[in-house]
Motif scaffolding. Structure first.
Motif, PDB file in Angstrom:
ATOM      1  N   ASP A  79      -6.014 -58.980 -79.942  1.00 21.69           N
ATOM      2  CA  ASP A  79      -5.976 -59.537 -81.291  1.00 21.69           C
ATOM      3  C   ASP A  79      -6.725 -58.658 -82.281  1.00 21.69           C
ATOM      4  O   ASP A  79      -7.610 -59.113 -82.989  1.00 21.69           O
ATOM      5  N   TYR A 103      -2.090 -67.239 -84.997  1.00 17.85           N
ATOM      6  CA  TYR A 103      -0.851 -66.612 -84.550  1.00 17.85           C
ATOM      7  C   TYR A 103       0.039 -67.616 -83.821  1.00 17.85           C
ATOM      8  O   TYR A 103       1.251 -67.677 -84.046  1.00 17.85           O
ATOM      9  N   ARG A 113       6.487 -64.744 -85.798  1.00 19.02           N
ATOM     10  CA  ARG A 113       5.569 -64.080 -84.877  1.00 19.02           C
ATOM     11  C   ARG A 113       4.857 -62.932 -85.580  1.00 19.02           C
ATOM     12  O   ARG A 113       5.490 -62.012 -86.088  1.00 19.02           O
ATOM     13  N   ILE A 114       3.542 -62.998 -85.596  1.00 20.70           N
ATOM     14  CA  ILE A 114       2.701 -61.962 -86.201  1.00 20.70           C
ATOM     15  C   ILE A 114       2.557 -60.796 -85.234  1.00 20.70           C
ATOM     16  O   ILE A 114       2.411 -61.002 -84.027  1.00 20.70           O
ATOM     17  N   PRO A 116      -0.145 -58.493 -84.425  1.00 25.60           N
ATOM     18  CA  PRO A 116      -1.559 -58.295 -84.732  1.00 25.60           C
ATOM     19  C   PRO A 116      -1.934 -56.827 -84.946  1.00 25.60           C
ATOM     20  O   PRO A 116      -2.829 -56.519 -85.716  1.00 25.60           O
TER      21      PRO A 116
END
Length: 138
Positions: A79, A103, A113-114, A116
């Protein structure tokens, strides 16, 4: 382990030594030249693209151009993300598990959807926020 060239390793080492900074390709070229390992800009850009795909660096595109920052934990699924100060331009690399909840929420509830590794949050760093508060610009 993928094959690496001397230039690839020199660029990665330069970024690693200056891990607290986001650098331009020109910054890297100058550092490498001063260190006695000159590398052409075209080669630097090619290597930066490879390093980004490998997760070894973050690329941040700004109005001033592209900046690159070393990522100390290239494993996928981490992350990590970047904070960019809108006042001074400083970019800080963070590894924070607290964002996992956000998230997950965005993916579950909003079907988004991120990534990161490509997430850049903008705002004010502590020093610039303090300056702004002292000058009454909040």
């Amino acid at each position: 382990m993928p094959y690496t060239t001397k230039q690839h390793q020199a660029i990665l080492n330069c970024l690693s030594r200056r891990a607290e900074e986001a650098l331009t390709a020109a910054d890297l070229a100058e550092d490498l030249r001063r260190a006695g390992s000159p590398v052409g800009l075209a080669t630097i850009y090619r290597q930066l693209e490879k390093l980004e795909k490998l997760g070894r660096i973050h690329k941040v595109s700004t109005e001033e151009g592209a900046f690159y920052q070393y990522c100390p934990h290239p494993a996928e699924g981490r992350d990590c993300f970047l904070l960019r100060c809108e006042a001074c331009g400083r970019i800080v690399h963070l590894d924070c598990s607290h964002l996992r909840e956000l998230y997950t929420h965005l993916e579950t509830d909003h079907h988004f959807r991120i990534d990161p590794r490509r997430t850049v949050l903008t705002g004010l760093c502590g020093a610039c926020a303090e300056k702004e508060a002292v000058h009454g610009n909040n």
